[in-house]
Design a protein around this motif. Structure first.
Motif, PDB file in Angstrom:
ATOM      1  N   ARG B  22       0.811  -1.211   0.000  1.00 32.14           N
ATOM      2  CA  ARG B  22       0.000   0.000   0.000  1.00 32.14           C
ATOM      3  C   ARG B  22       0.844   1.260   0.000  1.00 32.14           C
ATOM      4  O   ARG B  22       0.346   2.347  -0.183  1.00 32.14           O
ATOM      5  N   GLU B 121       2.221  -8.689   3.244  1.00 40.27           N
ATOM      6  CA  GLU B 121       1.380  -7.608   2.755  1.00 40.27           C
ATOM      7  C   GLU B 121       0.118  -8.133   2.099  1.00 40.27           C
ATOM      8  O   GLU B 121      -0.963  -7.596   2.268  1.00 40.27           O
ATOM      9  N   ARG B 123      -1.406 -10.952   2.732  1.00 39.16           N
ATOM     10  CA  ARG B 123      -2.320 -11.404   3.781  1.00 39.16           C
ATOM     11  C   ARG B 123      -3.034 -10.232   4.430  1.00 39.16           C
ATOM     12  O   ARG B 123      -4.251 -10.238   4.607  1.00 39.16           O
ATOM     13  N   ALA B 124      -2.254  -9.210   4.787  1.00 36.22           N
ATOM     14  CA  ALA B 124      -2.847  -8.074   5.491  1.00 36.22           C
ATOM     15  C   ALA B 124      -3.825  -7.324   4.593  1.00 36.22           C
ATOM     16  O   ALA B 124      -4.895  -6.899   5.040  1.00 36.22           O
ATOM     17  N   ALA B 126      -5.559  -8.508   2.168  1.00 26.45           N
ATOM     18  CA  ALA B 126      -6.726  -9.309   1.817  1.00 26.45           C
ATOM     19  C   ALA B 126      -7.872  -9.089   2.794  1.00 26.45           C
ATOM     20  O   ALA B 126      -9.032  -9.346   2.460  1.00 26.45           O
ATOM     21  N   VAL B 127      -7.562  -8.592   3.990  1.00 28.17           N
ATOM     22  CA  VAL B 127      -8.628  -8.303   4.939  1.00 28.17           C
ATOM     23  C   VAL B 127      -9.570  -7.253   4.359  1.00 28.17           C
ATOM     24  O   VAL B 127     -10.774  -7.273   4.601  1.00 28.17           O
ATOM     25  N   PHE B 128      -9.013  -6.356   3.548  1.00 29.12           N
ATOM     26  CA  PHE B 128      -9.823  -5.256   3.028  1.00 29.12           C
ATOM     27  C   PHE B 128     -10.106  -5.363   1.534  1.00 29.12           C
ATOM     28  O   PHE B 128     -10.924  -4.632   1.013  1.00 29.12           O
ATOM     29  N   ARG B 133      -8.287 -12.594  -2.102  1.00 29.53           N
ATOM     30  CA  ARG B 133      -8.425 -13.763  -1.231  1.00 29.53           C
ATOM     31  C   ARG B 133      -8.230 -15.095  -1.925  1.00 29.53           C
ATOM     32  O   ARG B 133      -7.659 -16.012  -1.366  1.00 29.53           O
ATOM     33  N   LEU B 136      -4.656 -16.051  -2.269  1.00 28.90           N
ATOM     34  CA  LEU B 136      -4.136 -16.332  -0.937  1.00 28.90           C
ATOM     35  C   LEU B 136      -4.580 -17.715  -0.462  1.00 28.90           C
ATOM     36  O   LEU B 136      -3.779 -18.506   0.052  1.00 28.90           O
ATOM     37  N   ALA B 137      -5.841 -18.017  -0.674  1.00 28.36           N
ATOM     38  CA  ALA B 137      -6.378 -19.303  -0.244  1.00 28.36           C
ATOM     39  C   ALA B 137      -5.692 -20.454  -0.980  1.00 28.36           C
ATOM     40  O   ALA B 137      -5.311 -21.466  -0.376  1.00 28.36           O
TER      41      ALA B 137
END
Lengths: 218, 218
Positions: B22, B121, B123-124, B126-128, B133, B136-137
């Motif tokens: 970001r 980064e 992972r973090a 992907a929360v938003f 996702r 990542l999965a």
DNA sequence: GTCTATAAAGCGATAGAC
DNA sequence: GTCTATCGCTTTATAGAC
């Protein structure tokens, strides 16, 4: 009686929970708090100041719901058995108490989600912003200490270093599970199951360590 | 013979490693790659495209150093005993092999740091950002499967579900330790020690599970 | 303390020449 | 394919009235 400053902090926590630390816009916080942008700058100097104070604010809230206690708290009504007398420490299996404590991080409450999200952001941001590290380190040490103390009763005569190591692993694990839970990759139930497995494995490891300490001949 | 496109991807990976996903600015990537900003847009369409391709680029590199293998690789010279014949799987203790595999994530090499940082980064973020996702999965599932397979040999007749659970815990733990390592809160040596403890605890747990499966009477 | 209005900067993206 | 120049939106931050 909430002053505007607190209202802004609560708003900032909500914004971080859905946009992230790095997605936070001062204007959105102001709108969420229903105040003007200028007021945010008046109270917090600049965006970085707002961030710092919000992170601390969130940390303080976490202590509230984390150690069950004072009046006015969001009652940490875990998935365990029925209610307990207020303030009473669970008497039974110390492992259950530890599990209950760790599972609090997966309660599906707005406050918990906000706190977990904010802490996840803090951890991730700290990789690039050294000034965040000290607070992160301090919170981490307290959290590890608390878990190590809860681990103590699993067996007599376990060396403290072993307790701390186990606690470090468990807290790291909880953080990782929490991230996956927030991302939606891991249902809370599965997270709980994995956590219970880890607690059991660590407890067993500690008992064996205790035996080796007590009678090194074995 | 590196084409400019590759040069840009490598530059982007470095920028992500020190500013985060970001914090990545197209202009900075261009400067790092010593090309003009416009060229970046020419090759990658827009910032999001650059990000997507960089993440994939980094993922491919990770497979290279992770599964020791093809020629031209950064030799994964672990902290274990001396060198091995190329391509040979370590014959000895399967637990050691598993540890070696997991410890690769803590090699202090620029490539490893860049990869770990980028994945942290991802992972973090992907929360938003839900569109991140799926990748990542998928990566997570592969990683768990690989570790579960390495865990298999610890004992005969361990149910696969138990192997997967243990692998999930270990991978989550490695991610968490990696973050703390990158932040500078945890020396690589301590991370390795904690990891070894977890591997031992999980292996012991699996052996006990195997016994219960074999003779439920116990 | 709180607001409206606006300056100042940052940054993604495109146009057009070579 | 690659560059220089620039547009235009977004966001931080401040000025100044009340």
């Amino acid at each position: 009686m909430k002053d505007r400053k607190t209202v802004i902090l609560e708003a900032a926590a909500r914004v971080i929970a859905c946009r992230g630390v790095r997605g936070l816009r001062v204007e959105e916080v102001a709108a969420e708090a229903r105040v003007s942008k200028a007021l945010v700058y008046y109270h917090f100097k600049d965006r970085a100041g707002l961030l710092r104070r919000t992170l601390r604010f969130v940390g303080d809230r976490a202590e509230r719901y984390t150690r069950g206690g004072g009046p006015g708290d969001a009652a940490p009504r875990g998935p365990g058995p029925g209610d307990l007398a207020p303030g009473a420490r669970v008497p039974g299996d110390p492992l259950r108490e530890l599990e209950r404590r760790l599972l609090l991080e997966f309660q599906d409450l707005p406050e918990v989600r906000e706190n977990s999200t904010a802490w996840g952001e803090l951890r991730a941001s700290a990789v690039f912003e050294p000034e965040l590290r000290e607070e992160l380190a301090r919170a981490g040490r307290e959290w590890v200490r608390e878990i190590a103390d809860l681990l103590g009763p699993v067996g007599p005569a376990v060396p403290d270093a072993a307790l701390v190591s186990a606690a470090e692993r468990l807290t790291v694990l909880v953080e990782g599970l929490s991230t996956r839970w927030l991302v939606g990759l891991l249902p809370a139930g599965h997270a709980a199951e994995l956590l219970r497995g880890a607690v059991a494995a660590e407890a067993e490891g500690l008992r064996r360590a205790a035996v080796r300490t007590a009678c090194p001949a074995a």
